[in-house]
Scaffold this motif. Structure first.
Motif, PDB file in Angstrom:
ATOM      1  N   UNK A  29      10.200  20.779  30.019  1.00  0.00           N
ATOM      2  CA  UNK A  29      11.198  21.962  29.404  1.00  0.00           C
ATOM      3  C   UNK A  29      11.576  21.147  28.328  1.00  0.00           C
ATOM      4  N   UNK A  30      12.334  22.278  27.502  1.00  0.00           N
ATOM      5  CA  UNK A  30      13.102  22.039  26.128  1.00  0.00           C
ATOM      6  C   UNK A  30      14.283  22.481  26.344  1.00  0.00           C
ATOM      7  N   UNK A  31      15.398  21.852  25.618  1.00  0.00           N
ATOM      8  CA  UNK A  31      16.706  22.408  25.480  1.00  0.00           C
ATOM      9  C   UNK A  31      17.115  22.479  24.218  1.00  0.00           C
ATOM     10  N   UNK A  32      17.732  23.831  24.202  1.00  0.00           N
ATOM     11  CA  UNK A  32      18.481  24.444  22.978  1.00  0.00           C
ATOM     12  C   UNK A  32      19.063  25.911  23.055  1.00  0.00           C
ATOM     13  N   UNK A  33      19.648  26.307  22.030  1.00  0.00           N
ATOM     14  CA  UNK A  33      20.225  27.810  21.836  1.00  0.00           C
ATOM     15  C   UNK A  33      19.083  28.938  22.379  1.00  0.00           C
ATOM     16  N   UNK A  34      19.839  29.960  23.147  1.00  0.00           N
ATOM     17  CA  UNK A  34      19.202  31.098  23.516  1.00  0.00           C
ATOM     18  C   UNK A  34      19.919  32.136  22.738  1.00  0.00           C
ATOM     19  N   UNK A  35      19.504  33.056  22.005  1.00  0.00           N
ATOM     20  CA  UNK A  35      20.200  33.832  21.303  1.00  0.00           C
ATOM     21  C   UNK A  35      20.176  35.242  22.160  1.00  0.00           C
ATOM     22  N   UNK A  36      21.137  36.113  22.478  1.00  0.00           N
ATOM     23  CA  UNK A  36      20.859  37.486  22.883  1.00  0.00           C
ATOM     24  C   UNK A  36      20.953  38.615  21.726  1.00  0.00           C
ATOM     25  N   UNK A  37      20.158  39.517  22.032  1.00  0.00           N
ATOM     26  CA  UNK A  37      19.984  40.693  21.219  1.00  0.00           C
ATOM     27  C   UNK A  37      19.789  41.807  21.982  1.00  0.00           C
ATOM     28  N   UNK A  38      20.488  43.135  21.401  1.00  0.00           N
ATOM     29  CA  UNK A  38      20.516  44.471  22.047  1.00  0.00           C
ATOM     30  C   UNK A  38      19.273  45.072  22.162  1.00  0.00           C
ATOM     31  N   UNK A  39      18.265  44.716  21.311  1.00  0.00           N
ATOM     32  CA  UNK A  39      16.988  45.509  21.385  1.00  0.00           C
ATOM     33  C   UNK A  39      15.862  44.424  20.981  1.00  0.00           C
ATOM     34  N   UNK A  40      14.758  44.377  21.606  1.00  0.00           N
ATOM     35  CA  UNK A  40      13.577  43.628  21.574  1.00  0.00           C
ATOM     36  C   UNK A  40      13.343  43.164  20.039  1.00  0.00           C
ATOM     37  N   UNK A  41      12.931  42.008  19.750  1.00  0.00           N
ATOM     38  CA  UNK A  41      12.509  41.492  18.632  1.00  0.00           C
ATOM     39  C   UNK A  41      11.040  41.338  18.547  1.00  0.00           C
ATOM     40  N   UNK A  42      10.381  42.345  17.908  1.00  0.00           N
ATOM     41  CA  UNK A  42       8.991  42.207  18.047  1.00  0.00           C
ATOM     42  C   UNK A  42       8.009  41.695  16.821  1.00  0.00           C
ATOM     43  N   UNK A  43       8.439  41.679  15.801  1.00  0.00           N
ATOM     44  CA  UNK A  43       7.826  41.270  14.513  1.00  0.00           C
ATOM     45  C   UNK A  43       7.847  39.734  14.150  1.00  0.00           C
ATOM     46  N   UNK A  44       6.986  39.257  14.191  1.00  0.00           N
ATOM     47  CA  UNK A  44       6.968  37.671  13.832  1.00  0.00           C
ATOM     48  C   UNK A  44       7.881  37.248  12.679  1.00  0.00           C
ATOM     49  N   UNK A  45       7.818  38.115  11.794  1.00  0.00           N
ATOM     50  CA  UNK A  45       8.834  37.743  10.514  1.00  0.00           C
ATOM     51  C   UNK A  45      10.224  37.871  11.035  1.00  0.00           C
ATOM     52  N   UNK A  46      10.494  38.712  11.724  1.00  0.00           N
ATOM     53  CA  UNK A  46      11.883  39.032  12.403  1.00  0.00           C
ATOM     54  C   UNK A  46      12.411  37.783  13.283  1.00  0.00           C
ATOM     55  N   UNK A  47      11.440  37.403  14.110  1.00  0.00           N
ATOM     56  CA  UNK A  47      11.422  36.196  14.901  1.00  0.00           C
ATOM     57  C   UNK A  47      11.902  34.959  14.210  1.00  0.00           C
ATOM     58  N   UNK A  48      10.989  34.902  13.082  1.00  0.00           N
ATOM     59  CA  UNK A  48      11.160  33.417  12.351  1.00  0.00           C
ATOM     60  C   UNK A  48      12.607  33.527  11.537  1.00  0.00           C
ATOM     61  N   UNK A  49      12.805  34.842  11.093  1.00  0.00           N
ATOM     62  CA  UNK A  49      14.428  34.766  10.398  1.00  0.00           C
ATOM     63  C   UNK A  49      15.369  34.592  11.452  1.00  0.00           C
ATOM     64  N   UNK A  50      15.003  35.238  12.738  1.00  0.00           N
ATOM     65  CA  UNK A  50      16.475  34.970  13.631  1.00  0.00           C
ATOM     66  C   UNK A  50      16.447  33.378  13.979  1.00  0.00           C
ATOM     67  N   UNK A  51      15.325  32.667  13.959  1.00  0.00           N
ATOM     68  CA  UNK A  51      15.332  31.359  14.383  1.00  0.00           C
ATOM     69  C   UNK A  51      16.049  30.511  13.139  1.00  0.00           C
ATOM     70  N   UNK A  52      15.665  30.889  11.938  1.00  0.00           N
ATOM     71  CA  UNK A  52      16.155  30.325  10.725  1.00  0.00           C
ATOM     72  C   UNK A  52      17.720  30.430  10.830  1.00  0.00           C
ATOM     73  N   UNK A  53      18.174  31.793  11.120  1.00  0.00           N
ATOM     74  CA  UNK A  53      19.703  31.899  10.832  1.00  0.00           C
ATOM     75  C   UNK A  53      20.459  31.269  12.020  1.00  0.00           C
ATOM     76  N   UNK A  54      19.783  31.340  13.336  1.00  0.00           N
ATOM     77  CA  UNK A  54      20.796  30.726  14.443  1.00  0.00           C
ATOM     78  C   UNK A  54      20.319  29.494  14.940  1.00  0.00           C
ATOM     79  N   UNK A  55      19.110  29.053  14.850  1.00  0.00           N
ATOM     80  CA  UNK A  55      18.429  27.857  15.138  1.00  0.00           C
ATOM     81  C   UNK A  55      18.184  27.943  16.707  1.00  0.00           C
TER      82      UNK A  55
END
Length: 132
Positions: free
Chosen positions: A101-127
């Motif tokens: 298992x790995x340890x880190x932040x989980x981000x909650x969002x109100x709608x699904x994030x379906x596109x790879x680019x949006x997931x990459x951006x969310x990871x970059x912004x929030x870690x």
């Protein structure tokens, strides 16, 4: 049916298939799609039989190269501008109990994030490692 005992683990899930996954744990599973009756269920269970509470669910991976099925133990949940830390001792116990298992932040969002680019951006912004 498992016997109900004091000092049980409560696992909260949002979806019926997650409840089936959690069904092998010792303790009580509360499935609360869209939060229906969640507050009442938790209030009763926590006061009468709780020794630990865990939220279990299937989330989207944000960390590049995170394998499907990887287990992320949350260090915190990020929801908007709120950062909700998890219990460090409890988290360390989970990390020791769940191999790889790995340890880190989980981000909650109100709608699904379906596109790879949006997931990459969310990871970059929030870690964050995962999104739910």
């Amino acid at each position: 049916m498992r016997p109900r005992t004091a000092q049980t683990l409560i696992t909260v899930v949002g979806l019926p298939f997650e409840a089936r996954l959690a069904g092998n744990t010792y303790g009580r599973v509360i499935c609360s799609s869209k939060g229906q009756n969640l507050e009442a269920s938790l209030a009763h269970t926590i006061t009468s039989e709780c020794r630990g509470l865990i939220s279990l669910g299937v989330a989207g991976g944000l960390l590049p190269n995170l394998a499907a099925g990887a287990c992320v133990v949350g260090s915190e949940v990020l929801w908007g501008s709120a950062r909700l830390p998890t219990d460090a001792e409890w988290s360390q116990g989970l990390l020791q109990a769940i191999p790889n298992s790995i340890y880190g932040t989980i981000v909650g969002v109100p709608v699904p994030i379906t596109y790879a680019e949006a997931k990459h951006t969310l990871h970059t912004i929030t870690g964050a490692l995962a999104v739910d």
